[in-house]
Design an enzyme around this catalytic site. Structure first.
Site, short mmCIF file in Angstrom:
data_model
loop_
_atom_site.label_atom_id
_atom_site.label_comp_id
_atom_site.label_asym_id
_atom_site.label_seq_id
_atom_site.Cartn_x
_atom_site.Cartn_y
_atom_site.Cartn_z
N LYS A 70 0.81 -1.24 0.00
CA LYS A 70 0.00 0.00 0.00
C LYS A 70 0.84 1.28 0.00
CE LYS A 70 -0.63 -0.24 4.99
NZ LYS A 70 -1.37 -0.95 6.03
N ARG A 81 -7.93 -1.61 17.01
CA ARG A 81 -8.32 -1.30 15.64
C ARG A 81 -9.23 -2.45 15.23
NH1 ARG A 81 -4.19 -0.13 10.72
NH2 ARG A 81 -4.58 -2.33 10.35
#
Ligand SMILES: *Cc1c(COP(=O)(O)O)cnc(C)c1O
Length: 360
Positions: free
Chosen positions: A36, A131
């Protein structure tokens, strides 16, 4: 060359990938390369594969689709929890995704079935970073339900550390992950071959060992920048300069170090504070906050200091620069992660891939 530019040394990138594959192998771990930060640019992804990485992972389905379209043959994993609105593309493009919601697993199952396929899932568990991930006491019912979906192969259990909460992965946390994996194996009868123990923040554990049974780490930053990510210590033998930013001087003048007149808000709504160093030699280079995170730049040359930036301009104190600078001179910076991700994404920052000539 067009400026500003980020140069990428593909040989060093491959060498870093190979080094981390070797380090991880010694602890029984395989490496998923995470693409990414470089927007899954296919040639950079290939450099990771050339280093011996088998799986590629990315948080954005567009990036995985780009790899497929470029002919990438490696198995692909979507790292961010899939949106319901993208499951059709996910099962077409990726072999696996990381999931924490039964509703999402059902949607992936339906989408995979309509293609006559089975899609792999790594079920994410939250070991305290807060998260993504199922809270541990809910993991068995969720795993059981997912294991019965016809379009899904429940393939792994995964955890993520040091992202939102900054939770440091430890032997104890990874043992907890292994216990949960065993409980899921026992409850579902599935082999669950993958236990994905985290990201570059786990690398600090390797010298003292990692609980046997963890099978994989998902590594991005450490391969790209050559550092682990808890204390940002350099990894022995890794290249720290795979990426470099090159910018051009467009103004070079002596000016006061404090603005002349009354000081209000700057271009970003903040009221700047200045240190009076008298007259200084200032260089303006053609890059700014719209192009990159200027706080993530590392000055390479002694005697040069970043003193500020606006959207389009980066301002440097070059009073004590060791070499003679002129209009048109090129200055180079190292990139920390925050600058790398924005720079790689900016259409205003050219990317120059450097590769040694193959031996003849
Ligand atoms: C980005 C990401 C990684 C890679 O993290 P690095 O710190 O770059 O190694 C691993 N896992 C997930 C889920 C991610 O989103």
């Amino acid at each position: 060359m067009r400026y500003p530019a980020i140069t990428v040394d593909l040989d060093k990138l491959t060498a870093n990938a190979a080094l981390l594959v070797k380090l991880c192998q010694a602890s029984g771990l395989s490496v998923m390369g995470v693409s990414k930060a470089f927007c899954a640019a296919p040639k950079l992804a290939q450099a990771l594969l050339d280093g011996g990485i088998s799986w590629l992972g990315d948080s954005r389905i567009q990036n995985l689709s780009k790899l497929r379209a470029a002919g990438c043959k490696a198995p692909l994993c979507l790292l961010r929890l899939p949106m319901l609105s993208e499951v059709d593309e996910v099962v077409r493009v990726a072999q696996m995704s990381q999931v924490s919601e039964l509703a999402t697993a059902k949607a992936l199952s339906d989408a995979a079935q309509s293609l006559g396929q089975r899609h792999k899932i790594t079920l994410m568990v939250d070991l305290g970073d807060l998260r993504e991930g199922v809270w541990p006491h809910n993991i068995l019912p969720v795993a059981n339900a997912i294991s019965r979906l016809p379009g899904i192969e429940l393939y792994g259990l995964g955890a993520n550390f040091a992202c939102y909460g900054g939770l440091i992965p430890s032997w104890e946390k990874l043992s907890e992950l292994l216990d949960l994996a065993n409980a899921i194996r026992h409850a579902t009868g599935l082999p669950l071959p993958l236990v994905s123990g985290g990201n570059s923040a786990n690398l600090h554990l390797l010298p003292n060992g990692i609980p046997p049974g963890i099978t994989q780490l998902r590594l991005g930053e450490s391969i790209l920048l050559g550092r682990e990510t808890i204390a940002r210590q350099a990894i022995a033998g890794a290249h720290l300069d795979v990426f470099a930013l090159h910018v051009e001087i467009i103004e070079l003048q002596e000016k006061p170090s404090v603005p002349v007149g009354n000081i209000g808000q700057d271009a970003f709504g903040e009221t700047p504070v200045f240190q009076d160093k008298g007259l200084i030699k200032r260089a303006i280079v053609a890059i700014g906050r719209q192009d990159i995170n200027v706080d993530g730049l590392e000055v390479q040359e002694p005697g040069i200091q970043i003193i500020g930036a606006s959207s389009d301009h980066l301002i440097l104190d070059v009073t004590h620069a060791e070499r003679a600078l002129n209009i048109g001179s090129i200055l180079s910076f190292g990139l920390r992660y925050s600058a790398l991700i924005l720079g790689m994404m900016s259409p205003y920052v050219a990317k120059e891939l450097q590769i040694k000539a193959p031996p003849s």
